[in-house]
Design a protein around this motif. Structure first.
Motif, PDB file in Angstrom:
ATOM      1  N   THR A 120       0.798  -1.229   0.000  1.00  0.00           N
ATOM      2  CA  THR A 120       0.000   0.000   0.000  1.00  0.00           C
ATOM      3  C   THR A 120       0.831   1.281   0.000  1.00  0.00           C
ATOM      4  N   HIS A 121       2.070   1.236   0.510  1.00  0.00           N
ATOM      5  CA  HIS A 121       2.869   2.460   0.599  1.00  0.00           C
ATOM      6  C   HIS A 121       3.669   2.732  -0.674  1.00  0.00           C
ATOM      7  N   ILE A 122       3.517   1.899  -1.690  1.00  0.00           N
ATOM      8  CA  ILE A 122       4.311   2.047  -2.906  1.00  0.00           C
ATOM      9  C   ILE A 122       3.428   2.477  -4.074  1.00  0.00           C
ATOM     10  N   SER A 123       3.842   3.524  -4.748  1.00  0.00           N
ATOM     11  CA  SER A 123       3.149   4.015  -5.935  1.00  0.00           C
ATOM     12  C   SER A 123       3.720   3.331  -7.175  1.00  0.00           C
ATOM     13  N   ALA A 124       2.835   2.722  -7.973  1.00  0.00           N
ATOM     14  CA  ALA A 124       3.287   2.051  -9.197  1.00  0.00           C
ATOM     15  C   ALA A 124       3.916   3.046 -10.162  1.00  0.00           C
ATOM     16  N   HIS A 125       3.336   4.234 -10.228  1.00  0.00           N
ATOM     17  CA  HIS A 125       3.855   5.279 -11.125  1.00  0.00           C
ATOM     18  C   HIS A 125       5.292   5.661 -10.761  1.00  0.00           C
ATOM     19  N   VAL A 126       5.520   5.880  -9.476  1.00  0.00           N
ATOM     20  CA  VAL A 126       6.865   6.268  -9.025  1.00  0.00           C
ATOM     21  C   VAL A 126       7.835   5.105  -9.180  1.00  0.00           C
ATOM     22  N   LEU A 161      14.487  -1.288 -16.634  1.00  0.00           N
ATOM     23  CA  LEU A 161      13.325  -2.154 -16.433  1.00  0.00           C
ATOM     24  C   LEU A 161      12.075  -1.343 -16.751  1.00  0.00           C
ATOM     25  N   ILE A 162      11.320  -1.765 -17.776  1.00  0.00           N
ATOM     26  CA  ILE A 162      10.141  -1.014 -18.213  1.00  0.00           C
ATOM     27  C   ILE A 162       8.886  -1.699 -17.693  1.00  0.00           C
ATOM     28  N   LEU A 163       8.176  -1.005 -16.811  1.00  0.00           N
ATOM     29  CA  LEU A 163       6.937  -1.522 -16.220  1.00  0.00           C
ATOM     30  C   LEU A 163       5.736  -0.781 -16.790  1.00  0.00           C
ATOM     31  N   VAL A 164       4.607  -1.468 -16.857  1.00  0.00           N
ATOM     32  CA  VAL A 164       3.352  -0.847 -17.279  1.00  0.00           C
ATOM     33  C   VAL A 164       2.427  -0.809 -16.068  1.00  0.00           C
ATOM     34  N   THR A 165       2.071   0.385 -15.652  1.00  0.00           N
ATOM     35  CA  THR A 165       1.333   0.571 -14.407  1.00  0.00           C
ATOM     36  C   THR A 165      -0.168   0.446 -14.612  1.00  0.00           C
ATOM     37  N   GLY A 166      -0.871   0.302 -13.493  1.00  0.00           N
ATOM     38  CA  GLY A 166      -2.319   0.136 -13.536  1.00  0.00           C
ATOM     39  C   GLY A 166      -3.061   1.300 -14.138  1.00  0.00           C
ATOM     40  N   CYS A 167      -2.510   2.505 -14.025  1.00  0.00           N
ATOM     41  CA  CYS A 167      -3.193   3.696 -14.539  1.00  0.00           C
ATOM     42  C   CYS A 167      -3.341   3.672 -16.055  1.00  0.00           C
ATOM     43  N   VAL A 168      -2.551   2.862 -16.735  1.00  0.00           N
ATOM     44  CA  VAL A 168      -2.677   2.729 -18.189  1.00  0.00           C
ATOM     45  C   VAL A 168      -3.937   1.939 -18.535  1.00  0.00           C
ATOM     46  N   PHE A 169      -4.326   1.003 -17.676  1.00  0.00           N
ATOM     47  CA  PHE A 169      -5.437   0.107 -17.946  1.00  0.00           C
ATOM     48  C   PHE A 169      -6.726   0.495 -17.232  1.00  0.00           C
ATOM     49  N   SER A 170      -6.623   1.357 -16.234  1.00  0.00           N
ATOM     50  CA  SER A 170      -7.768   1.598 -15.370  1.00  0.00           C
ATOM     51  C   SER A 170      -7.891   3.073 -14.994  1.00  0.00           C
ATOM     52  N   GLN A 171      -9.137   3.498 -14.811  1.00  0.00           N
ATOM     53  CA  GLN A 171      -9.420   4.861 -14.353  1.00  0.00           C
ATOM     54  C   GLN A 171      -9.860   4.881 -12.894  1.00  0.00           C
ATOM     55  N   SER A 172      -9.749   3.740 -12.202  1.00  0.00           N
ATOM     56  CA  SER A 172     -10.198   3.653 -10.818  1.00  0.00           C
ATOM     57  C   SER A 172      -9.220   4.356  -9.883  1.00  0.00           C
ATOM     58  N   ASP A 173      -9.693   4.647  -8.681  1.00  0.00           N
ATOM     59  CA  ASP A 173      -8.888   5.390  -7.704  1.00  0.00           C
ATOM     60  C   ASP A 173      -7.659   4.613  -7.242  1.00  0.00           C
ATOM     61  N   ASN A 174      -7.747   3.279  -7.224  1.00  0.00           N
ATOM     62  CA  ASN A 174      -6.630   2.479  -6.706  1.00  0.00           C
ATOM     63  C   ASN A 174      -5.738   1.916  -7.815  1.00  0.00           C
ATOM     64  N   ALA A 175      -5.864   2.436  -9.045  1.00  0.00           N
ATOM     65  CA  ALA A 175      -5.103   1.894 -10.186  1.00  0.00           C
ATOM     66  C   ALA A 175      -3.599   2.017  -9.978  1.00  0.00           C
ATOM     67  N   ASP A 176      -3.174   3.033  -9.233  1.00  0.00           N
ATOM     68  CA  ASP A 176      -1.737   3.253  -9.029  1.00  0.00           C
ATOM     69  C   ASP A 176      -1.117   2.220  -8.095  1.00  0.00           C
ATOM     70  N   GLN A 177      -1.940   1.298  -7.598  1.00  0.00           N
ATOM     71  CA  GLN A 177      -1.430   0.226  -6.745  1.00  0.00           C
ATOM     72  C   GLN A 177      -1.135  -1.046  -7.545  1.00  0.00           C
ATOM     73  N   PHE A 178      -1.403  -1.012  -8.871  1.00  0.00           N
ATOM     74  CA  PHE A 178      -1.307  -2.235  -9.672  1.00  0.00           C
ATOM     75  C   PHE A 178      -0.282  -2.130 -10.799  1.00  0.00           C
ATOM     76  N   ILE A 179       0.271  -3.282 -11.152  1.00  0.00           N
ATOM     77  CA  ILE A 179       1.182  -3.416 -12.298  1.00  0.00           C
ATOM     78  C   ILE A 179       0.825  -4.710 -13.034  1.00  0.00           C
ATOM     79  N   ARG A 180       0.846  -4.653 -14.366  1.00  0.00           N
ATOM     80  CA  ARG A 180       0.662  -5.877 -15.153  1.00  0.00           C
ATOM     81  C   ARG A 180       2.021  -6.522 -15.392  1.00  0.00           C
ATOM     82  N   PHE A 181       2.113  -7.819 -15.102  1.00  0.00           N
ATOM     83  CA  PHE A 181       3.325  -8.581 -15.387  1.00  0.00           C
ATOM     84  C   PHE A 181       3.033  -9.628 -16.456  1.00  0.00           C
ATOM     85  N   ASN A 182       3.987  -9.802 -17.354  1.00  0.00           N
ATOM     86  CA  ASN A 182       3.942 -10.853 -18.381  1.00  0.00           C
ATOM     87  C   ASN A 182       4.919 -11.932 -17.932  1.00  0.00           C
TER      88      ASN A 182
END
Length: 468
Positions: A408-414, A424-445
């Motif tokens: 919870t204390h880590i921002s995906a964007h930062v 290391l190139i990450l794709v954060t939740g804000c790219v896929f979602s407009q929800s308030d908690n999107a910055d807490q998520f990352i998509r991994f392949n």
């Protein structure tokens, strides 16, 4: 201290003019083809001499940025206009879909891309492709050089029809239209069924290019929360008050979560769509990643109120583009006209090559081996991420994606911004979602997460948060 000569000062002032004009061209305050201010007007505006402005204009003319029309003055070179959205600042660039796509596509071999949307090159059936290319080189000139039929290469459409029928549908190969990609297929569908200002439903989260395409068409988007069993049915029903024309989803192997709809949710969504005369567009590009197919809206409805699109870029090759649309005959008839008007034809050679590979028994074995590799990679990735306190939202049954929640204390964007400095190139939740908690998520392949450096760089940068 360096003392500027008269000539140095002259060059500096000329550069100031060039920079001033270039910035206005770059930001489209002055559009391509527009006339520039006269020499005297700009000289007065910038408090410079006419000769300085003239020299700046002449240099930009020599560089090809301007053109002169005798008797009329200087004009910006009339190049194609490309609108630029300046609302995305550098600090928020990790949430810009266009930038994310560019970064992933342009990444060098030295970069690690554990969030990208495709398999590593050595996971793809290169030997089968080369074998098919060699055999196709001996084909007739008509097959290699001519246009295909309006609907596309018939043997491939027959193969796709058989595959669909084997899963329980009833489709004829004339219910299938070939395109050059799934993205082109979706764009064609939007041109037929949507106009600027219409409302469309998408999942939250969803494939980020859905947002980009809807924005291109001027479409209003409503995001419906996607649960582990499909869209939130109550929210879906509530959204009907906005009279949406279409629902765009990837129901089988959902991007980015990897989840699949269950049959109960699918039936409820289909009933709502039918009652409100809404079209469902089902993106099925990841179907070859499943051992046991999940429910599909298209199959459950036998393509009533549903259009299915797909391609082979994920499981076969992204280099030769080939997609398809499966729909009711009356829908295919309309889409065929759009295809002729916008693209005239699709690549016959690509379709022939895809068909040649798909019918080879070795390709089926390749898919089985790929599915086993993904299963191993998923287990490995989940274990490594959990050691870092990163939890998968769901453990998918198939596919390459894990939708993961950060502490919870880590921002995906930062975190993404920090990791980018380490390659290391990450794709954060804000790219896929407009929800308030999107910055807490990352998509991994998971297929790109077998390199230990991925987790070492993640740990290093997550530790920076923990030390604060």
């Amino acid at each position: 201290m360096k003392i500027l000569t008269v000539m140095d000062r002259k060059k500096t002032k000329i550069n100031q003019v060039i920079q001033f004009i270039s910035e206005k061209i770059k930001t489209y305050e002055i559009l391509p083809g527009s006339k520039l201010p006269s020499l005297r007007v700009l000289a007065k505006q910038l408090n410079l001499s006419v000769s300085t402005v003239l020299e700046a204009y002449e240099r930009m003319l020599a560089d090809g940025q301007l053109e002169v029309r005798h008797g009329s003055g200087y004009f910006v070179k009339n190049t194609s206009y490309i609108a630029i959205n300046h609302s995305t600042t550098f600090e928020h660039i990790e949430s810009d879909p266009f930038w994310v796509a560019h970064q992933s596509l342009m990444a060098t071999k030295e970069c690690l891309t554990p969030s990208c949307g495709w398999l590593p090159l050595d996971w793809l059936p290169e030997s089968h492709i080369k074998k098919s290319l060699k055999e196709l080189s001996q084909s007739s000139s008509e097959l290699l050089l001519s246009y295909s039929s309006v609907l596309g290469y018939t043997p491939l459409r027959k193969l796709l029809s058989k595959k669909s029928n084997d899963l329980g549908a009833f489709t004829h190969h004339d219910h299938i239209l070939l395109t050059d990609s799934a993205t082109q297929a979706l764009d064609m569908i939007c041109r037929v069924w949507l106009k600027a200002g219409d409302t469309v439903l998408v999942d939250d989260p969803c494939y980020f290019n859905f947002f980009s395409l809807m924005n291109l068409h001027g479409i209003h988007v409503i995001s419906i929360p996607f649960t582990q069993h499909g869209p939130d049915v109550e929210q879906f029903l509530r959204a009907m008050k906005q009279s949406p024309k279409m629902y765009i989803t990837s129901s089988g192997v959902h991007n980015p979560t990897g989840a699949s709809i269950n049959i109960g949710t699918a039936h409820k969504v289909l009933k709502i769509a039918e009652e409100h005369h809404m079209l469902i567009v089902e993106d099925d590009v990841y179907c070859d990643f499943e051992r046991v197919p999940a429910p599909r809206y298209a199959l459950l409805s036998n393509f009533e109120h549903v259009i299915q699109i797909g391609s082979f870029s994920k499981s076969l090759s992204a280099s030769f583009r080939c997609g398809y649309i499966i729909a009711k005959p009356e829908h295919i008839a309309v889409l065929a006209k759009i295809k002729i008007a916008s693209n005239f034809n699709n690549s016959q050679l690509n379709a022939v090559l895809v068909h040649h590979i798909l019918k080879d028994v070795q390709y089926r074995r390749h898919l089985e081996a790929m599915q086993h590799r993904l299963s191993y990679a998923k287990t490995h990735t989940v274990q490594q991420l959990k050691l870092l306190g990163i939890e998968p939202w769901i453990i998918p049954k198939a596919g390459m994606f894990l939708w993961c929640k950060l502490p919870t204390h880590i921002s995906a964007h930062v975190l993404a911004k920090q990791c980018r400095d380490d390659g290391l190139i990450l794709v954060t939740g804000c790219v896929f979602s407009q929800s308030d908690n999107a910055d807490q998520f990352i998509r991994f392949n998971v297929s790109h997460c077998l390199d230990q450096r991925v987790f070492d760089i993640l740990k290093k940068n997550m530790d920076l948060f923990n030390s604060l």
